[in-house]
Write a protein that holds these residues in place. Structure first.
Motif, PDB file in Angstrom:
ATOM      1  N   GLY A  34      51.161 -34.957  11.091  1.00  0.00           N
ATOM      2  CA  GLY A  34      50.487 -35.559   9.938  1.00  0.00           C
ATOM      3  C   GLY A  34      51.109 -35.209   8.604  1.00  0.00           C
ATOM      4  O   GLY A  34      52.252 -34.757   8.516  1.00  0.00           O
ATOM      5  N   ASP A  35      50.345 -35.428   7.551  1.00  0.00           N
ATOM      6  CA  ASP A  35      50.806 -35.211   6.179  1.00  0.00           C
ATOM      7  C   ASP A  35      50.173 -33.973   5.570  1.00  0.00           C
ATOM      8  O   ASP A  35      49.248 -33.393   6.141  1.00  0.00           O
ATOM      9  CB  ASP A  35      50.443 -36.423   5.311  1.00  0.00           C
ATOM     10  CG  ASP A  35      51.192 -37.679   5.731  1.00  0.00           C
ATOM     11  OD1 ASP A  35      52.361 -37.547   6.122  1.00  0.00           O
ATOM     12  OD2 ASP A  35      50.604 -38.771   5.677  1.00  0.00           O
ATOM     13  N   LEU A  36      50.655 -33.603   4.390  1.00  0.00           N
ATOM     14  CA  LEU A  36      50.121 -32.428   3.701  1.00  0.00           C
ATOM     15  C   LEU A  36      50.068 -32.719   2.201  1.00  0.00           C
ATOM     16  O   LEU A  36      51.012 -33.276   1.633  1.00  0.00           O
ATOM     17  CB  LEU A  36      51.034 -31.226   3.988  1.00  0.00           C
ATOM     18  CG  LEU A  36      50.664 -29.848   3.434  1.00  0.00           C
ATOM     19  CD1 LEU A  36      51.241 -28.766   4.328  1.00  0.00           C
ATOM     20  CD2 LEU A  36      51.162 -29.631   2.007  1.00  0.00           C
ATOM     21  N   PHE A  37      48.961 -32.349   1.603  1.00  0.00           N
ATOM     22  CA  PHE A  37      48.820 -32.402   0.141  1.00  0.00           C
ATOM     23  C   PHE A  37      48.351 -31.031  -0.321  1.00  0.00           C
ATOM     24  O   PHE A  37      47.538 -30.401   0.343  1.00  0.00           O
ATOM     25  CB  PHE A  37      47.787 -33.453  -0.284  1.00  0.00           C
ATOM     26  CG  PHE A  37      48.171 -34.872   0.046  1.00  0.00           C
ATOM     27  CD1 PHE A  37      48.875 -35.648  -0.870  1.00  0.00           C
ATOM     28  CD2 PHE A  37      47.834 -35.433   1.263  1.00  0.00           C
ATOM     29  CE1 PHE A  37      49.227 -36.961  -0.572  1.00  0.00           C
ATOM     30  CE2 PHE A  37      48.174 -36.744   1.577  1.00  0.00           C
ATOM     31  CZ  PHE A  37      48.876 -37.507   0.649  1.00  0.00           C
ATOM     32  N   ALA A  38      48.866 -30.560  -1.446  1.00  0.00           N
ATOM     33  CA  ALA A  38      48.455 -29.230  -1.917  1.00  0.00           C
ATOM     34  C   ALA A  38      48.370 -29.194  -3.436  1.00  0.00           C
ATOM     35  O   ALA A  38      49.186 -29.800  -4.135  1.00  0.00           O
ATOM     36  CB  ALA A  38      49.444 -28.170  -1.428  1.00  0.00           C
ATOM     37  N   ALA A  53      53.275 -34.037   0.154  1.00  0.00           N
ATOM     38  CA  ALA A  53      54.136 -33.926   1.341  1.00  0.00           C
ATOM     39  C   ALA A  53      53.691 -34.946   2.383  1.00  0.00           C
ATOM     40  O   ALA A  53      53.541 -34.639   3.554  1.00  0.00           O
ATOM     41  CB  ALA A  53      54.101 -32.510   1.900  1.00  0.00           C
ATOM     42  N   SER A  54      53.443 -36.171   1.894  1.00  0.00           N
ATOM     43  CA  SER A  54      53.110 -37.240   2.839  1.00  0.00           C
ATOM     44  C   SER A  54      54.392 -37.969   3.220  1.00  0.00           C
ATOM     45  O   SER A  54      55.342 -38.012   2.445  1.00  0.00           O
ATOM     46  CB  SER A  54      52.096 -38.211   2.226  1.00  0.00           C
ATOM     47  OG  SER A  54      52.622 -38.844   1.080  1.00  0.00           O
ATOM     48  N   PRO A  85      56.189 -37.666   9.713  1.00  0.00           N
ATOM     49  CA  PRO A  85      55.297 -36.511   9.527  1.00  0.00           C
ATOM     50  C   PRO A  85      55.787 -35.628   8.362  1.00  0.00           C
ATOM     51  O   PRO A  85      56.888 -35.099   8.413  1.00  0.00           O
ATOM     52  CB  PRO A  85      55.411 -35.762  10.865  1.00  0.00           C
ATOM     53  CG  PRO A  85      56.070 -36.705  11.822  1.00  0.00           C
ATOM     54  CD  PRO A  85      56.918 -37.601  10.992  1.00  0.00           C
ATOM     55  N   GLY A  86      54.959 -35.501   7.336  1.00  0.00           N
ATOM     56  CA  GLY A  86      55.385 -34.746   6.156  1.00  0.00           C
ATOM     57  C   GLY A  86      54.989 -33.282   6.162  1.00  0.00           C
ATOM     58  O   GLY A  86      55.470 -32.487   5.357  1.00  0.00           O
ATOM     59  N   TRP A  91      55.217 -27.382   4.386  1.00  0.00           N
ATOM     60  CA  TRP A  91      55.178 -25.925   4.600  1.00  0.00           C
ATOM     61  C   TRP A  91      56.369 -25.253   3.923  1.00  0.00           C
ATOM     62  O   TRP A  91      56.212 -24.254   3.227  1.00  0.00           O
ATOM     63  CB  TRP A  91      55.243 -25.614   6.098  1.00  0.00           C
ATOM     64  CG  TRP A  91      54.004 -25.879   6.884  1.00  0.00           C
ATOM     65  CD1 TRP A  91      52.770 -26.227   6.405  1.00  0.00           C
ATOM     66  CD2 TRP A  91      53.881 -25.816   8.316  1.00  0.00           C
ATOM     67  NE1 TRP A  91      51.888 -26.385   7.452  1.00  0.00           N
ATOM     68  CE2 TRP A  91      52.539 -26.141   8.625  1.00  0.00           C
ATOM     69  CE3 TRP A  91      54.765 -25.515   9.352  1.00  0.00           C
ATOM     70  CZ2 TRP A  91      52.068 -26.169   9.934  1.00  0.00           C
ATOM     71  CZ3 TRP A  91      54.290 -25.554  10.658  1.00  0.00           C
ATOM     72  CH2 TRP A  91      52.955 -25.876  10.952  1.00  0.00           C
ATOM     73  N   PHE A  92      57.548 -25.809   4.168  1.00  0.00           N
ATOM     74  CA  PHE A  92      58.768 -25.164   3.665  1.00  0.00           C
ATOM     75  C   PHE A  92      58.908 -25.286   2.148  1.00  0.00           C
ATOM     76  O   PHE A  92      59.418 -24.377   1.496  1.00  0.00           O
ATOM     77  CB  PHE A  92      60.000 -25.715   4.397  1.00  0.00           C
ATOM     78  CG  PHE A  92      60.179 -25.107   5.767  1.00  0.00           C
ATOM     79  CD1 PHE A  92      60.936 -23.963   5.942  1.00  0.00           C
ATOM     80  CD2 PHE A  92      59.543 -25.660   6.877  1.00  0.00           C
ATOM     81  CE1 PHE A  92      61.074 -23.376   7.201  1.00  0.00           C
ATOM     82  CE2 PHE A  92      59.667 -25.080   8.141  1.00  0.00           C
ATOM     83  CZ  PHE A  92      60.443 -23.937   8.303  1.00  0.00           C
ATOM     84  N   GLU A  93      58.449 -26.409   1.584  1.00  0.00           N
ATOM     85  CA  GLU A  93      58.454 -26.555   0.119  1.00  0.00           C
ATOM     86  C   GLU A  93      57.531 -25.516  -0.522  1.00  0.00           C
ATOM     87  O   GLU A  93      57.902 -24.841  -1.492  1.00  0.00           O
ATOM     88  CB  GLU A  93      58.005 -27.974  -0.273  1.00  0.00           C
ATOM     89  CG  GLU A  93      59.050 -29.038  -0.066  1.00  0.00           C
ATOM     90  CD  GLU A  93      60.217 -28.948  -1.038  1.00  0.00           C
ATOM     91  OE1 GLU A  93      60.021 -28.498  -2.185  1.00  0.00           O
ATOM     92  OE2 GLU A  93      61.338 -29.318  -0.638  1.00  0.00           O
ATOM     93  N   LEU A  94      56.323 -25.393   0.018  1.00  0.00           N
ATOM     94  CA  LEU A  94      55.361 -24.412  -0.510  1.00  0.00           C
ATOM     95  C   LEU A  94      55.891 -22.988  -0.328  1.00  0.00           C
ATOM     96  O   LEU A  94      55.789 -22.149  -1.229  1.00  0.00           O
ATOM     97  CB  LEU A  94      54.014 -24.552   0.215  1.00  0.00           C
ATOM     98  CG  LEU A  94      53.178 -25.780  -0.130  1.00  0.00           C
ATOM     99  CD1 LEU A  94      52.073 -25.975   0.897  1.00  0.00           C
ATOM    100  CD2 LEU A  94      52.575 -25.666  -1.529  1.00  0.00           C
TER     101      LEU A  94
END
Length: 299
Positions: A34-38, A53-54, A85-86, A91-94
């Motif tokens: 899936g995707d990630l938003f933070a 991170a979508s 899948p973002g 994870w790695f960007e954060l």
């Protein structure tokens, strides 16, 4: 997450560890597919950071394909709605900005639980018992991955997911490129294409997350922050702007009148969501106007 904090990890390290654990323990709502938003507040720089991170849609999937196949909308199941899948890149960007412990240490608890098993919770057992037989009848690998002795795991069943453990281990060892430019990439894209989808190796290899500026409205003295589209967070801000025009001093929380106002505000915001929200690289989304008090008054 707590274990990672005890080891001296940052809040972001703990969040990644918890997210990986949820992908294992609550697969009905989370996962590396899936995707990630933070939104992250950094006390050191006194700044709010936004990460989108979508994943984008497959490059080769066009509007023409949907029209040629008489599809009025993107289906809810199957290979066509699957975008890049973002999550893992997120994870790695954060981690590169706010992390401290190594990724292999962060993913270690989830890998351990995936290999050794954990008791399924009541709610997730409820969902798995309803979704696994249905999805298993339509798509390969579902029954192989999500059943114990041929049955969907119910509350209290010890469930293991060695396949996910193997994926996490490859990410822990090989970094984000293990997911976007490696064996995992080929496995996913080959499978999606076999199923009639369009995801390609190039879609994965060229994927990037974006650091974006969060947007906000002030609601009765409080600044409330969300990420701009393509996500749908600003719907909450639009709702707050509309609700703010009502005097709640004589309205009881949870009363029919209160629920009516909130529901109608949501309906209006969701109309705008359907009409305007999109990928801002491809569409002009009037974010400033949508979040203005003048527009809320009109609505």
């Amino acid at each position: 997450g707590l274990d990672i904090l005890k080891q001296g990890g940052t809040a972001i390290d703990a969040a990644i560890a918890a997210n990986a654990a949820l992908g294992l323990m609550e697969p009905t709502g989370s996962g590396v597919g899936g995707d990630l938003f933070a939104i992250v507040w950094d006390a050191k720089t006194q700044k709010l950071y936004g990460l989108n991170a979508s994943g984008r849609s497959p490059e080769k999937l066009t509007l023409k394909y949907f029209k040629d196949n008489n599809l009025k909308k993107i289906p809810s199941h199957g290979p066509l709605p699957v975008s890049v899948p973002g999550c893992v890149d997120g994870w790695f960007e954060l981690h590169s900005k706010f992390g401290k412990l190594s990724i292999d240490k962060i993913l270690a608890p989830a890998i351990k639980y995936a290999n050794e098993g954990f008791p399924v919770t009541e709610l997730i057992g409820y969902y798995l018992e309803r979704s696994v037989p249905l999805l298993g009848s339509k798509f390969p690998n579902v029954l192989d991955t999500y059943t114990v002795n041929g049955k969907a795991p119910s509350k209290g069943t010890i469930f293991k997911n060695p396949y996910l453990a193997a994926t996490y281990s490859k990410i822990a060892k090989g970094g984000r490129d293990a997911f976007y430019k490696g064996e995992i990439t080929k496995t996913i894209t080959d499978f999606i294409q076999e199923q009639g989808g369009f995801l390609s190796y190039n879609d994965f290899a060229t994927h990037t997350s974006e650091w974006v500026e969060p947007v906000s409205v002030n609601y009765r003295g409080y600044d409330v922050w969300e990420l701009p589209p393509n996500g749908q967070g600003i719907a909450a801000l639009q709702m707050l702007n509309i609700i703010e025009t009502y005097d709640f001093s004589n309205i009881e929380f949870g009363s029919a009148e209160h629920i009516h106002i909130v529901t109608e505000a949501k309906k209006l915001a969701f109309e705008d969501r359907a009409k305007y929200y999109a990928d801002m690289d491809f569409a002009k989304v009037p974010v400033e106007e949508l979040l203005s008090k003048e527009y809320a008054n009109k609505r």
